[in-house]
Design a protein around this motif. Structure first.
Motif, mmCIF file in Angstrom:
data_model
loop_
_atom_site.group_PDB
_atom_site.id
_atom_site.type_symbol
_atom_site.label_atom_id
_atom_site.label_comp_id
_atom_site.label_asym_id
_atom_site.label_seq_id
_atom_site.Cartn_x
_atom_site.Cartn_y
_atom_site.Cartn_z
ATOM 1 N N HIS A 1 -0.111 22.147 -22.279
ATOM 2 C CA HIS A 1 1.366 22.398 -21.865
ATOM 3 C C HIS A 1 2.024 21.864 -22.973
ATOM 4 O O HIS A 1 3.341 21.735 -22.747
ATOM 5 N N LEU B 1 9.570 18.330 -19.254
ATOM 6 C CA LEU B 1 10.415 17.377 -18.678
ATOM 7 C C LEU B 1 11.623 18.328 -18.027
ATOM 8 O O LEU B 1 12.269 17.643 -16.901
ATOM 9 N N TRP C 1 5.056 12.994 -20.749
ATOM 10 C CA TRP C 1 3.967 12.995 -20.062
ATOM 11 C C TRP C 1 2.805 13.170 -21.423
ATOM 12 O O TRP C 1 2.067 14.186 -21.436
ATOM 13 N N LEU D 1 12.401 7.760 -13.498
ATOM 14 C CA LEU D 1 12.222 7.677 -15.037
ATOM 15 C C LEU D 1 11.243 8.503 -15.471
ATOM 16 O O LEU D 1 11.345 9.232 -16.423
ATOM 17 N N MET D 2 10.035 8.403 -14.705
ATOM 18 C CA MET D 2 8.851 9.229 -15.317
ATOM 19 C C MET D 2 9.045 10.700 -14.902
ATOM 20 O O MET D 2 8.424 11.589 -15.782
ATOM 21 N N ASN E 1 12.067 12.165 -15.657
ATOM 22 C CA ASN E 1 13.184 12.560 -16.291
ATOM 23 C C ASN E 1 14.468 12.704 -15.456
ATOM 24 O O ASN E 1 15.259 13.514 -16.005
ATOM 25 N N MET F 1 0.799 -1.172 -0.012
ATOM 26 C CA MET F 1 0.146 0.137 -0.067
ATOM 27 C C MET F 1 0.871 1.161 -0.160
ATOM 28 O O MET F 1 0.590 2.244 -0.733
ATOM 29 N N LEU G 1 -3.268 2.840 -12.769
ATOM 30 C CA LEU G 1 -3.546 3.449 -11.105
ATOM 31 C C LEU G 1 -4.911 2.805 -10.684
ATOM 32 O O LEU G 1 -4.998 2.525 -9.411
ATOM 33 N N LEU H 1 -1.619 5.574 -17.962
ATOM 34 C CA LEU H 1 -1.096 5.359 -16.771
ATOM 35 C C LEU H 1 -2.089 5.701 -15.451
ATOM 36 O O LEU H 1 -2.183 4.946 -14.504
ATOM 37 N N TRP I 1 -5.281 19.068 -20.364
ATOM 38 C CA TRP I 1 -3.934 19.550 -19.673
ATOM 39 C C TRP I 1 -2.740 19.317 -20.708
ATOM 40 O O TRP I 1 -1.871 20.253 -20.650
ATOM 41 N N GLY J 1 2.625 20.746 -14.559
ATOM 42 C CA GLY J 1 2.642 20.776 -16.068
ATOM 43 C C GLY J 1 3.823 19.816 -16.538
ATOM 44 O O GLY J 1 4.882 19.163 -15.689
ATOM 45 N N PRO J 2 3.840 19.191 -17.616
ATOM 46 C CA PRO J 2 4.579 17.945 -18.093
ATOM 47 C C PRO J 2 6.112 18.621 -18.740
ATOM 48 O O PRO J 2 6.699 17.498 -19.499
ATOM 49 N N THR K 1 13.836 9.812 -24.759
ATOM 50 C CA THR K 1 13.555 9.509 -23.273
ATOM 51 C C THR K 1 12.532 8.292 -22.843
ATOM 52 O O THR K 1 11.608 8.458 -23.763
ATOM 53 N N TYR K 2 12.627 7.717 -21.772
ATOM 54 C CA TYR K 2 11.788 6.811 -21.964
ATOM 55 C C TYR K 2 10.378 6.928 -21.465
ATOM 56 O O TYR K 2 9.377 6.213 -21.534
ATOM 57 N N TRP K 3 10.274 8.402 -20.821
ATOM 58 C CA TRP K 3 8.797 8.595 -20.409
ATOM 59 C C TRP K 3 8.726 10.180 -20.707
ATOM 60 O O TRP K 3 9.358 10.836 -20.576
ATOM 61 N N LEU L 1 -5.071 -0.750 -10.187
ATOM 62 C CA LEU L 1 -4.075 -0.866 -8.951
ATOM 63 C C LEU L 1 -5.046 -0.706 -7.862
ATOM 64 O O LEU L 1 -5.040 -1.712 -6.680
ATOM 65 N N LEU M 1 3.422 5.912 -5.550
ATOM 66 C CA LEU M 1 3.516 5.877 -6.935
ATOM 67 C C LEU M 1 2.260 6.911 -7.384
ATOM 68 O O LEU M 1 2.491 7.850 -8.273
ATOM 69 N N ILE M 2 1.173 6.947 -6.539
ATOM 70 C CA ILE M 2 0.192 7.891 -6.975
ATOM 71 C C ILE M 2 0.375 9.430 -6.770
ATOM 72 O O ILE M 2 0.311 10.236 -7.601
ATOM 73 N N LEU N 1 2.202 1.923 -3.500
ATOM 74 C CA LEU N 1 0.931 2.363 -4.439
ATOM 75 C C LEU N 1 0.779 3.939 -4.272
ATOM 76 O O LEU N 1 0.593 4.749 -4.861
ATOM 77 N N VAL O 1 3.396 10.514 -6.680
ATOM 78 C CA VAL O 1 4.352 11.157 -7.620
ATOM 79 C C VAL O 1 3.604 11.570 -9.074
ATOM 80 O O VAL O 1 4.076 12.267 -9.806
ATOM 81 N N VAL O 2 2.941 10.687 -9.409
ATOM 82 C CA VAL O 2 2.067 10.880 -10.772
ATOM 83 C C VAL O 2 1.258 11.999 -10.757
ATOM 84 O O VAL O 2 1.056 12.759 -11.634
ATOM 85 N N PRO P 1 3.043 16.067 -11.902
ATOM 86 C CA PRO P 1 3.110 16.811 -13.012
ATOM 87 C C PRO P 1 1.747 17.199 -13.416
ATOM 88 O O PRO P 1 1.629 18.286 -14.115
ATOM 89 N N PHE P 2 0.653 16.614 -13.132
ATOM 90 C CA PHE P 2 -0.479 17.203 -13.347
ATOM 91 C C PHE P 2 -0.640 18.787 -12.692
ATOM 92 O O PHE P 2 -1.431 19.516 -13.271
#
Lengths: 222, 246, 202
Positions: free
Chosen positions: B181, A44, B122, A118-119, A121, A24, B134, B130, B177, A41-42, B118-120, B137, A30-31, A27, A33-34, A37-38
């Motif tokens: 960007h 890198l 957005w 990795l995600m 960058n 948990m 989630l 993704l 989104w 902004g994405p 790059t591997y990823w 999961l 993960l959430i 998990l 960190v994901v 970026p929202f």
């Protein structure tokens, strides 16, 4: 020693059985960190620059929030009473539970952190450094959080109270964890001093955490 | 009549045992055929051989989404008709859907390395997948946490339906989104029509993946039914011992 | 072996529950603690077990292991069974046996003694309330400790299990052990000592 190993083994087993919380924390990490970026902004380049900070913040929240039920379940089903009557000093029993918790919750965070890096960058070499600082710093988080978990049992309140009590105490760990990671990645400050302080914080909380948590549990029995 | 027959788990097990070997054989054959065709498909003039990852990536994405569809249908069955097999179908679909979504993410990331450098990234599509991963999961964690299978399934069914309603909204907001960007350097797929030399193997692979999904799903449903039987037999064992006054 | 309590006082949340409680038990003796709800029966047991702070007076266990505290020489059977539903019957008991200083070899005979040996591999979640209680009692058999503190030990137990518990208690007393039990009803021991907490008849 036998009792200590038995307790560590039982807690790890419970965490990995059905209904246990072993994955948990990872998990949640993960959430969190994901989600970053929202909000940011994405971009890198930006993510790569603040990636270590995001990872540290995510790991901090994940390892503290997962601690919520560490003593509560044992308290509710009467196990805590029997644990206190064992041959181990309560401080050692509490430390054993923390070690089991770190192995099942803290270690998975470190294992998945390169994927999350990795995600964001963060380059591979930098990711190794971040993982190293997490390895040195997350034990401090677990052992500081231990005090909060014990207090929340004593006060019969859980959830957010734990975060409110404990988060301010973890600020030094966050400061030196991120400082060490950034020093190694971008410089110019040397990596050694903040990393050494981080290790010192972990070692100090390894001693202080269980003592304070045991005192909180004993006091809560009044 | 057939539907009522299938509601009986024993009949369902018999059916699964008869169908599964054929389905497995068909899946293997179609995969062999599809992969051979995919190998022989021409390389892309721009991306070279890396485009072949698409033969795995695209079907996996489709099935990742279809998995949620299966779960939502099963959720309706659980909540509305209280069908005993719907529970089992929903629970069995979650890890399989998650696995296909994961394959989609990993292949997308491997394709991104030579293409984007790059591997990823957005990118809107990858990011939506993704989020889907989630959600999978989360559902799996819910099943994992519930000690009583009945209560766990109903909670997971509600979450699946909420997810089904939310997925288009998530997809839309992620697109919005992302365009807000969008960094200019990102290479964008699509736009051009796909050549039949690529499209045919892609479709074959999609059918092969679908067969694989159903093979795995039926096998997982069988396992889940058997697991629940073991559980009830053990409960009976404890009960009998109590009644015997031992 | 001798358990002596001298002038004990107990207060919870600022309220005085009882004061001036004294008793003394020697090896082979059992004592039944009675009293109304809230009279402090459970608190007394938890006090002896070292789980509740002793507000006044003192408790002493002499003639046992001089190195160990009273709590370390006592078994406490509370309202909760101290079992983990996701561990099997054998794992649950095995853990307590190891943790409390026994060894793995005692687990099988202890399960045998409470009639749960055939269920050893089953998750504890599958047990009925009475079976959970018996598994909890098996802990007292698996690890030898001279002082048994039993809080409503017969609750959830059916008649045959109550008989079996009485037999286990007799064996414990015959071996020089001490039992302090809080209960509302009879627990099947001949002529135990009585201690009544609080005023008025039951």
């Amino acid at each position: 020693m036998n009792a200590l190993l038995a307790l560590i083994k039982r807690d790890m087993r419970l965490a990995m059985r059905v209904g246990g919380g072993a994955m948990m924390g990872a998990l949640f990490f993960l959430i969190v960190v994901v989600m970053m970026p929202f909000a940011l902004g994405p971009d890198l380049n930006l993510l790569a620059r603040i990636g270590p900070a995001i990872l540290w913040l995510g790991a901090l929240l994940a390892s503290l929030l997962a601690l919520d039920r560490l003593f509560a379940t044992d308290h509710e089903d009467g196990s805590l009473d029997v644990l206190m009557m064992g041959p181990l000093p309560l401080e050692v029993a509490v430390a054993a539970k923390a070690i089991a918790h770190w192995l099942t919750t803290g270690l998975p965070l470190i294992v998945i952190s390169p994927v999350l890096g990795l995600m964001l960058n963060v380059e591979l070499r930098a990711m190794g450094v971040v993982a190293l600082t997490l390895l040195a710093g997350t034990p401090a988080l677990t052992f500081i959080g231990l005090v909060g978990a014990a207090l929340s049992v004593a006060l019969r309140r859980g959830g957010l109270l734990l975060a409110v009590l404990v988060l301010p105490l973890t600020i030094p760990v966050l400061i030196f964890g991120v400082a060490a990671a950034n020093a190694a990645i971008v410089g110019p400050a040397p990596f050694g001093p903040p990393f050494t302080i981080l290790c010192a914080l972990s070692l100090a909380s390894l001693v202080l955490g269980p003592v304070a948590a045991a005192a909180a549990l004993r006091h809560g029995l009044e | 009549m057939a539907v009522i027959d299938l509601a009986n788990p024993t009949r369902f097990l018999n059916l699964v045992n008869r169908v599964l070997p054929w389905l497995t054989a068909a899946t293997v054959l179609l995969f062999a055929f599809g992969l051979a065709r995919a190998m022989n498909a021409p390389d892309d003039y721009q991306q070279g051989a890396t485009v072949k990852i698409m033969f795995l990536h695209v079907p996996a994405a489709w099935l990742g989404m279809m998995g949620w569809g299966v779960m939502s249908a099963a959720a309706l069955g659980t909540l509305v008709w209280r069908h005993p097999l719907a529970d089992v179908a929903g629970k069995a679909a979650a890890p399989i859907g998650a696995a296909f979504t994961f394959i989609c993410l990993v292949t997308g990331s491997l394709w991104g390395r030579p293409t984007w450098g790059t591997y990823w990234v957005w990118d809107a599509r990858l990011t939506s997948m993704l989020v889907l991963f989630l959600l999978y999961l989360g559902v799996m964690a819910l099943y994992w946490t519930a000690e009583d299978p009945g209560r766990g399934s109903r909670a997971a069914a509600i979450l699946s339906l909420v997810g089904a309603v939310n997925l288009p909204i998530i997809k839309f907001s992620v697109d919005w989104w992302n365009t807000l960007h969008q960094p200019a350097s990102v290479f964008r797929m699509g736009g051009s029509t796909i050549d039949p030399s690529i499209l045919t193997p892609l479709l074959i692979m999609a059918v092969a993946f679908t067969l694989l999904f159903f093979t795995l799903h039926l096998a997982a449903m069988r396992n889940e039914i058997l697991r629940r039987r073991v559980r009830s037999m053990r409960l009976m064992q404890a009960q009998e011992l109590a009644e015997a006054g031992a | 072996m001798r358990l002596a309590a001298d002038n004990l006082g107990c207060s919870r949340g600022g309220r005085t529950v009882f004061t001036g409680l004294s008793f003394s038990l020697s090896g082979g003796e059992a004592m039944i603690v009675t009293g109304r709800n809230g009279a402090g029966k459970s608190s007394l047991l938890r006090m002896i077990a070292g789980l509740v702070h002793i507000a006044a007076g003192q408790i002493e266990l002499t003639g046992g292991d001089a190195e160990a505290s009273t709590a370390e020489q006592a078994h406490y059977l509370g309202h909760h069974d101290a079992l983990k539903p996701s561990l099997s019957v054998g794992e649950n008991l095995g853990f307590w046996a190891q943790y409390l200083g026994g060894d793995a070899a005692t687990v099988e005979p202890a399960l045998e003694a409470v009639g749960l040996a055939p269920l050893s591999g089953l998750p504890a979640a599958y047990l009925s309330a009475g079976q959970r209680r018996r598994l909890s009692i098996a802990r007292l058999i698996a690890v030898k400790r001279p002082l048994w503190l039993l809080d409503e030990p017969t609750s959830a137990l059916d008649a045959p299990s109550q008989v079996r518990l009485a037999e286990l208690m007799r064996v414990h007393l015959a071996g020089g052990g001490i039992i302090v039990a809080a209960t509302h009803g009879p627990i099947g021991l001949e002529a135990p000592r009585q201690l009544r907490i609080g005023p008025g008849p039951a």
